[in-house]
Design an enzyme around this catalytic site. Structure first.
Site, short mmCIF file in Angstrom:
data_model
loop_
_atom_site.label_atom_id
_atom_site.label_comp_id
_atom_site.label_asym_id
_atom_site.label_seq_id
_atom_site.Cartn_x
_atom_site.Cartn_y
_atom_site.Cartn_z
N ASN A 7 44.33 19.99 57.37
CA ASN A 7 43.06 20.52 57.08
C ASN A 7 42.21 19.65 56.70
OD1 ASN A 7 40.67 21.85 56.52
ND2 ASN A 7 41.29 23.61 55.68
N ARG A 90 43.36 21.92 61.87
CA ARG A 90 41.99 22.86 61.80
C ARG A 90 40.91 22.27 62.15
NH1 ARG A 90 38.85 25.09 56.77
NH2 ARG A 90 37.68 26.47 58.01
N GLU A 385 45.84 31.20 56.69
CA GLU A 385 45.37 30.55 57.86
C GLU A 385 46.20 29.48 58.65
OE1 GLU A 385 41.53 30.43 55.35
OE2 GLU A 385 40.73 30.24 57.43
#
Ligand code: AMP
Length: 397
Positions: A7, A90, A385
């Protein structure tokens, strides 16, 4: 297989290495201040922690350091890079260019860079920088793009279109895309599992309430509406974001304050929300403290947030023609009994009854906070997530 989840932000890079057999996180950490003096990687693995204070002028150096940490003495969890089967990245915004998790090819990278940056100018360029760095350092490892928007791709036209000229939607792609999709997907599926039902049997409203907040209507396992819009500025007011506001008021404010279009949008993103209303903080813990000490604007900010969230719950129950379950997740949803109570208060007419003692408790894992006879179940579910990104990446391979 182990999947590395990345991320990347403009000056940060968070990662988790997940063993897909056990779905356990075997290592995690984050680089901060990439490209800024004082960059640092804090890494965990093998039950140990290590801090690397090392100059990271760019994301490539950061990725190299992360890969070094994954093998390093004390915190290392792999012996060779070959143990990383794939990397899942992500990505905040897909526009209409990607509907689902996508394997990275040169064409995909080109589309990501040429078409989607303007949809999420803070997030997508940073993610692409992280992605390019990863490709350079691990050229043989498959990479997947996992989009925050994918779960919302099932919304019907009537939910995602704005009332603008249809030709302009077609030409410019201006429509509701939503955000936090991986979180809404995860918690709605977990809710179905917990309730012992198939997702197809349930109408769920998922409230992802964190620094950014969004609410989704999940009917039969599919997202049918969501509160964030073309960008993550829309929906309920948030830490520093205004949420929904009349577009004419934005033009009026810009004129009065002497702001350009883009300065006005920055103002709405950074200076508004509960921080703007309270004048104290974007953090709900500070607002709780302020309200307890009699600060009326802190109390007002909380009241507005709860009220706006409640309205989405009611609207989505109407949109779905029923409601079986409300889920709270993310920083505020998981940790603030006051917000949860404030949101569901007055929804008894929909069949929602909160068990207040239960709501006040802090529980690890899934926590049912409605009464036994509440027609609508209310659940607190910690989001994950990274696990969704890892699962999607592994499934793609
Ligand atoms: P997230 O974006 O999901 O990481 O959520 C971050 C936000 O959660 C913070 O800005 C806080 O406002 C909120 N938060 C975290 N812990 C608490 C708590 N104990 N009570 C109220 N709000 C909290």
């Amino acid at each position: 297989m182990k999947v590395l989840v990345i991320n990347a932000g403009s000056s940060s890079l968070k990662y988790q290495l997940i063993d897909m057999q056990t779905e356990k996180v075997v290592a995690k950490g984050g680089c901060e201040r990439i490209g800024i003096p004082g960059s640092v990687l804090k890494a965990k693995g093998n039950g140990n922690e290590k801090t690397y204070e090392k100059d990271m002028p760019n994301h490539k150096v950061a990725i190299e350091l992360v890969l070094h940490a994954l093998k390093d003495d004390g915190i290392g969890v792999i012996k060779s890079m070959d143990e990383i089967g794939a990397v899942g990245h992500r990505i905040v915004a897909s526009g209409e260019y990607f509907k689902k998790t996508t394997l990275v090819t040169p064409d995909v990278l080109k589309t990501l860079e040429e078409k989607t940056f303007e949809l999420a100018p803070l997030h997508n360029p940073a993610a692409a920088t992280g992605l390019r760095a990863c490709i350079e350092v691990m050229p043989k490892t498959p990479m997947a793009l996992v989009f925050d928007t994918s779960f919302h791709a099932t919304m019907p036209e009537k939910a995602y279109l704005y009332g603008i000229a249809y030709e302009d939607y077609k030409e410019y792609g201006v429509r509701r895309y939503g955000a936090h999709g991986t979180s809404h997907k995860f918690v709605s599926a977990e809710a179905a599992k917990y309730l012992g039902k198939k997702p197809e049997q349930l109408k769920i409203v998922t409230c992802h309430l964190g620094n950014g907040s969004s609410i989704s209507a999940v009917d039969g396992g599919k997202c049918v509406d969501t509160s964030m819009g073309f960008t993550p500025l829309a929906g309920v007011m948030m830490g520093t974001r205004s949420g929904d506001i009349d577009a004419s008021a934005v033009e009026f404010l810009a004129r009065k304050k002497g702001l350009s279009h883009s300065e006005a949008v920055t103002y709405l993103n950074k200076k508004c929300g509960v921080a703007g209303i309270s004048g104290v903080s974007s953090d709900f813990r500070d607002l709780d403290d302020g309200a307890k000490q009699g600060n009326a604007r802190c109390a007002l900010a909380l009241d507005m947030f709860n009220y706006q969230t409640k309205k989405f719950v009611g609207a989505y129950a109407a949109a779905m023609g029923g409601l079986a379950c409300i889920v709270f997740t993310a920083g505020i949803g998981e940790n603030s009994p006051n917000v949860r109570e404030g949101v569901v208060e007055g929804l008894e007419f929909l069949g929602v009854t909160l068990e207040k003692n239960e709501n006040a408790k802090r529980v690890d894992g899934i926590h049912e906070i409605s009464t036994k006879d509440s027609k609508v179940k209310v659940l607190v579910i910690p989001t994950n997530e990274e696990l969704v990104i890892a699962r999607e990446t592994a499934a793609l391979l």
